[in-house]
Design an enzyme around this catalytic site. Sequence first.
Site, PDB file in Angstrom:
ATOM      1  CD  GLU A 154      -2.915  -1.358   2.186  1.00  0.00           C
ATOM      2  OE1 GLU A 154      -2.700  -0.731   3.246  1.00  0.00           O
ATOM      3  OE2 GLU A 154      -3.746  -2.276   2.101  1.00  0.00           O
ATOM      4  CG  ASP A 176      -0.846   3.223   4.649  1.00  0.00           C
ATOM      5  OD1 ASP A 176      -1.942   3.545   5.130  1.00  0.00           O
ATOM      6  OD2 ASP A 176      -0.740   2.430   3.702  1.00  0.00           O
TER       7      ASP A 176
END
Length: 563
Positions: A154, A176
Amino acid sequence: MQDASTSPAPMLGIDLGTTNSLVAVWQDGRAQLIPNALGDVLTPSVVSLDEDGSILVGKAARSRLTTHPQRTAAAFKRFMGSEKKITLGDQVFSPEELSALVLGALKADAEAFLGCPISEAVISVPAYFSDEQRKRTSFAAELAGLKVQRLINEPTAAAMAYGLHEQKFERTLIFDLGGGTFDVTVLEYALPLIEVHASTGDNFLGGEDFTGALLQACLQHWQLKPATLAPQALASLADAIEQLKCKLGEGEQHLSWNGDGVSRHWSLDEARAQKIWAPLLARIRAPIEQALRDARLRASDLDSLVLVGGATRMPVIQQMVSTLFGRLPYRHLDPDTIVALGAATQAACKARDSAIEELILTDVCPYTLGIAAMDGEYQTEIFAPIIDRNTVIPTSRIKPFYSTHIEQTAISIRVYQGERPWVEDNIFVDSFKIPLTPNGKIQRLDVRFSYDINGLLEVDVTLPQTREQFSHVIDRSPTGLDEDARQASHERLAGLKIHPRDALPNRTLLARLERAWAQSLGAERDAIGDWLNEFSAILAGQESTEIAGARQRLIEALDDMRY
Ligand code: AMP
């Protein structure tokens, strides 16, 4: 609906999130988000079994978390890779089956938008996802009829999207924090090269934990035990706490709740929330320190700091990050959509779209991979690393090992991942046996680990004395899932009735009205009850213009009431 062109069907970029999922596609020289049947680009990763036995995915299912908690599941990505089963009504699902239903809904949205069948995707996974979690994600895609062309980490996907938009950064840390996972990635842009130097994280830390901690504190304040509350009552409180959490930045919040028949109140401000969250906030530091250490950088060496994931909207997280790094984070792009856009960008690179040929990405293996081995000196079992964490991938590393005695007729290779010296403290990946022919000598085995760009591992063993080779490929199918279990999943999903996509806007409004009715009281509840009856009657009339008009009017009325 877009024109179906004569070119091959595009490859999707999918962000399969704990809380929300998104799908994007590279079109007309840029990554574009694809809306669902409601026109939204965020599809809640929630699945519900409707009373008529059909499956609902997305916003309608999310509304049913409060009204039908025993028929609805959310945040199942957190269990990906485990043997946990999730019950919806009279049916039982694995986390990958539920994920497949979400992926199937995104695929259907993309097919409706693009006007052609879709069969390939790049899917993002948390950087710190284990081998098993990655395999199960691939299997979920297979169940949804999608071939995974690449699993992209990601934060790396986010980096790709930033690489296209903002080509001025050099050394960057991507922070994140999503609904269920936390990843830290340090990378360097030397365009056209995007080079990941280190990725670390915590697979069990995300916005859902911050909501969970507030829920516990609130229950404690009221001296209530979760087990004594009806599932609906607990679900409605969790929903209210989630909303309160998202508004904390606006100032002190007041919660009134009577889900168990007693009127109760709770107030919370940032300072008090920060105390409740102290144990969670403390867990954020270690992965940041490790990522910087592995990248051989200090915080002051970074040129920029990028926040990704819905939970980075929390003011407490933004403050903490600013204090830790002594600078304001850069959040020019929407933290909710950036990963899907990056996945679509990667899909375009894979498909060799001419507009994007110049971006080259290198990623790393975020954890150490090795095998269980005997320590010769102390005769204790230790974890022997073969691929060190944050090695650039794809990679292939070889290490010699030896049999323990001369009569040995087989040797067991047990593969683990992790950072702990004792074998059992690490995560088991797979095991297999190599036969040995005793020859009166201690025998040498060369163990080679090959780790590909999807984060999947293969193991080869060579016996140099006999030149025998065992290219045992670590089973790419999810461990614990044999062919029968895989087939059973395929059949179970094929047998499910999926709620028709074009009926979703109406079904979603009905679910939202039911939820609003459950959450309201007095005159408001009476009004919502009337709307529910009115809308059901209009739906029975099957007059599409009248239905669309009523739907729009009622959505606006619910928006005004903030339900
Ligand atoms: P993601 O998986 O990136 O969609 O992130 C979802 C998480 O972000 C959930 O735990 C949400 O509660 C959290 N979140 C989204 N918006 C906000 C907000 N405004 N304030 C606090 N948390 C938020």
